[in-house]
Design a protein around this motif. Structure first.
Motif, mmCIF file in Angstrom:
data_model
loop_
_atom_site.group_PDB
_atom_site.id
_atom_site.type_symbol
_atom_site.label_atom_id
_atom_site.label_comp_id
_atom_site.label_asym_id
_atom_site.label_seq_id
_atom_site.Cartn_x
_atom_site.Cartn_y
_atom_site.Cartn_z
ATOM 1 N N LEU A 69 47.757 30.114 19.598
ATOM 2 C CA LEU A 69 48.050 31.514 19.800
ATOM 3 C C LEU A 69 48.006 32.086 18.259
ATOM 4 O O LEU A 69 48.629 31.538 17.445
ATOM 5 N N LYS A 70 47.249 33.216 17.898
ATOM 6 C CA LYS A 70 47.102 33.631 16.599
ATOM 7 C C LYS A 70 47.934 34.991 16.632
ATOM 8 O O LYS A 70 47.906 35.818 17.760
ATOM 9 N N ASN A 71 48.360 35.694 15.564
ATOM 10 C CA ASN A 71 49.137 36.609 15.515
ATOM 11 C C ASN A 71 48.292 37.988 15.809
ATOM 12 O O ASN A 71 48.766 39.176 15.735
ATOM 13 N N ASP A 72 47.069 37.937 15.649
ATOM 14 C CA ASP A 72 46.008 39.040 16.168
ATOM 15 C C ASP A 72 45.988 39.288 17.563
ATOM 16 O O ASP A 72 45.236 40.327 17.848
ATOM 17 N N GLY A 73 46.717 38.452 18.304
ATOM 18 C CA GLY A 73 46.480 38.492 19.945
ATOM 19 C C GLY A 73 45.443 37.777 20.542
ATOM 20 O O GLY A 73 45.108 37.947 21.873
ATOM 21 N N THR A 74 44.747 36.827 19.923
ATOM 22 C CA THR A 74 43.851 36.139 20.226
ATOM 23 C C THR A 74 44.211 34.544 20.672
ATOM 24 O O THR A 74 45.232 33.992 19.762
ATOM 25 N N TYR A 75 43.536 33.814 21.372
ATOM 26 C CA TYR A 75 43.872 32.623 21.272
ATOM 27 C C TYR A 75 42.762 31.655 21.593
ATOM 28 O O TYR A 75 41.635 32.371 22.000
ATOM 29 N N SER A 76 42.899 30.416 21.378
ATOM 30 C CA SER A 76 41.757 29.600 21.803
ATOM 31 C C SER A 76 42.354 28.323 22.379
ATOM 32 O O SER A 76 43.441 27.729 21.926
ATOM 33 N N VAL A 77 41.556 27.859 23.209
ATOM 34 C CA VAL A 77 41.867 26.622 23.854
ATOM 35 C C VAL A 77 40.721 25.422 23.890
ATOM 36 O O VAL A 77 39.549 26.008 24.085
ATOM 37 N N VAL A 78 41.057 24.326 23.630
ATOM 38 C CA VAL A 78 39.794 23.169 23.770
ATOM 39 C C VAL A 78 40.442 22.167 24.469
ATOM 40 O O VAL A 78 41.583 21.695 23.988
ATOM 41 N N MET A 87 42.476 36.837 24.801
ATOM 42 C CA MET A 87 43.302 37.681 24.242
ATOM 43 C C MET A 87 44.867 36.962 25.153
ATOM 44 O O MET A 87 44.805 36.768 26.208
ATOM 45 N N TRP A 88 45.873 37.244 24.219
ATOM 46 C CA TRP A 88 47.220 36.830 25.174
ATOM 47 C C TRP A 88 48.116 37.758 24.524
ATOM 48 O O TRP A 88 48.057 38.572 23.747
ATOM 49 N N HIS A 89 49.152 37.988 25.555
ATOM 50 C CA HIS A 89 50.134 39.073 25.495
ATOM 51 C C HIS A 89 51.433 38.218 25.733
ATOM 52 O O HIS A 89 51.816 37.403 26.662
ATOM 53 N N LEU A 90 52.518 38.573 25.182
ATOM 54 C CA LEU A 90 54.006 38.163 25.257
ATOM 55 C C LEU A 90 54.830 39.384 25.908
ATOM 56 O O LEU A 90 54.828 40.575 25.618
ATOM 57 N N ASN A 91 55.265 38.775 27.047
ATOM 58 C CA ASN A 91 56.203 39.927 27.643
ATOM 59 C C ASN A 91 57.666 39.355 27.428
ATOM 60 O O ASN A 91 58.202 38.167 27.780
ATOM 61 N N TYR A 92 58.627 39.916 26.407
ATOM 62 C CA TYR A 92 59.796 39.571 26.210
ATOM 63 C C TYR A 92 60.894 39.557 27.303
ATOM 64 O O TYR A 92 61.879 38.861 27.335
ATOM 65 N N GLN A 93 60.704 40.420 28.428
ATOM 66 C CA GLN A 93 61.515 40.847 29.249
ATOM 67 C C GLN A 93 61.695 39.543 30.273
ATOM 68 O O GLN A 93 62.910 39.143 30.708
ATOM 69 N N ASP A 94 60.552 38.665 30.478
ATOM 70 C CA ASP A 94 60.882 37.577 31.210
ATOM 71 C C ASP A 94 60.408 36.197 30.581
ATOM 72 O O ASP A 94 60.169 35.092 31.309
ATOM 73 N N CYS A 95 60.210 36.472 29.254
ATOM 74 C CA CYS A 95 59.703 35.300 28.327
ATOM 75 C C CYS A 95 58.654 34.604 29.013
ATOM 76 O O CYS A 95 58.435 33.479 29.138
ATOM 77 N N THR A 96 57.304 35.350 29.044
ATOM 78 C CA THR A 96 56.246 34.669 29.662
ATOM 79 C C THR A 96 55.091 35.121 28.786
ATOM 80 O O THR A 96 55.281 36.059 27.825
ATOM 81 N N ILE A 97 54.032 34.358 28.829
ATOM 82 C CA ILE A 97 52.748 34.597 27.984
ATOM 83 C C ILE A 97 51.721 34.898 28.882
ATOM 84 O O ILE A 97 51.776 33.817 29.896
ATOM 85 N N THR A 98 50.821 35.872 28.672
ATOM 86 C CA THR A 98 49.838 35.819 29.809
ATOM 87 C C THR A 98 48.553 35.886 28.862
ATOM 88 O O THR A 98 48.414 36.576 27.876
ATOM 89 N N LEU A 99 47.742 35.206 29.576
ATOM 90 C CA LEU A 99 46.390 35.034 28.818
ATOM 91 C C LEU A 99 45.038 35.791 29.579
ATOM 92 O O LEU A 99 45.314 36.049 31.029
ATOM 93 N N ASP A 100 44.422 36.543 28.896
ATOM 94 C CA ASP A 100 43.596 37.388 29.629
ATOM 95 C C ASP A 100 44.260 38.313 30.611
ATOM 96 O O ASP A 100 43.498 38.775 31.764
ATOM 97 N N LYS A 101 44.933 39.032 30.195
ATOM 98 C CA LYS A 101 45.660 40.060 31.024
ATOM 99 C C LYS A 101 44.645 41.113 31.343
ATOM 100 O O LYS A 101 44.120 41.676 30.901
ATOM 101 N N ARG A 107 46.273 34.674 33.377
ATOM 102 C CA ARG A 107 47.228 33.256 33.978
ATOM 103 C C ARG A 107 48.408 33.504 33.027
ATOM 104 O O ARG A 107 48.343 33.875 32.072
ATOM 105 N N THR A 108 49.633 33.592 34.004
ATOM 106 C CA THR A 108 50.897 33.946 33.400
ATOM 107 C C THR A 108 51.883 32.449 33.300
ATOM 108 O O THR A 108 51.740 31.811 34.254
ATOM 109 N N PHE A 109 52.414 32.142 32.087
ATOM 110 C CA PHE A 109 52.925 31.120 31.754
ATOM 111 C C PHE A 109 54.417 31.438 31.493
ATOM 112 O O PHE A 109 54.509 32.528 30.546
ATOM 113 N N VAL A 110 55.517 30.632 31.996
ATOM 114 C CA VAL A 110 56.679 30.905 31.453
ATOM 115 C C VAL A 110 57.018 30.020 30.303
ATOM 116 O O VAL A 110 56.545 28.752 30.458
ATOM 117 N N VAL A 111 57.761 30.573 29.190
ATOM 118 C CA VAL A 111 58.019 29.772 28.018
ATOM 119 C C VAL A 111 59.183 28.798 28.587
ATOM 120 O O VAL A 111 60.273 29.487 28.456
#
Length: 142
Positions: A69-78, A87-101, A107-111
């Motif tokens: 997860l990069k600070n410019d809002g992009t992500y890469s997975v191998v 692109m990735w987005h952090l939602n502080y209200q429910d502590c989730t990370i969404t990829l390709d919002k 896809r949304t993941f709970v941290v």
């Protein structure tokens, strides 16, 4: 008398607003800088559950790869040699990370857990009754 009441309210309202903001419980679930780094796959715990939310089967997967997860809002997975980026987005209200919002691959993941050396995120596939718990360790730098 009326002037006094108006002046009192002018001073009281900002104090009440500040206190309500401090006590709102909406503080970030973690410092975003903690998650913005390269992670190496440790394992994925896959759990199937029934209509009563009881786990019926579970197993581990051990993909080889990384998640960055990069600070410019992009992500890469191998994962097992297959690259993916977006692109990735952090939602502080429910502590989730969404990829390709906002697109079909969103896809949304709970941290679940985050420390200096490990990251655990989970995603629930409700229609198929599966929970994916993805465990990562901090990627070692050379």
């Amino acid at each position: 008398m009326r002037n006094r009441l108006s002046c009192s309210l002018l001073f009281a309202i900002p104090i009440l607003i500040i206190n309500s903001c401090k006590n709102s419980g909406k503080s970030p679930c973690f410092d975003v800088k903690q998650v913005e780094k390269p992670w190496t796959n440790a394992y994925i715990l896959v759990q199937h559950f029934d209509r009563h939310n009881q786990v019926t089967n579970s197993y581990y997967l051990h993909p080889v790869g990384s998640f960055t997860l990069k600070n410019d809002g992009t992500y890469s997975v191998v994962s097992d040699g297959v690259p993916l980026a977006g692109m990735w987005h952090l939602n502080y209200q429910d502590c989730t990370i969404t990829l390709d919002k906002g697109n079909a691959d969103s896809r949304t993941f709970v941290v679940e857990k985050l420390s200096d050396d490990s990251l655990t995120i989970s995603r629930t596939d409700t229609p198929n009754r599966v929970i994916y718990g993805q465990h990562y360790v901090r990627q070692k730098t050379n």
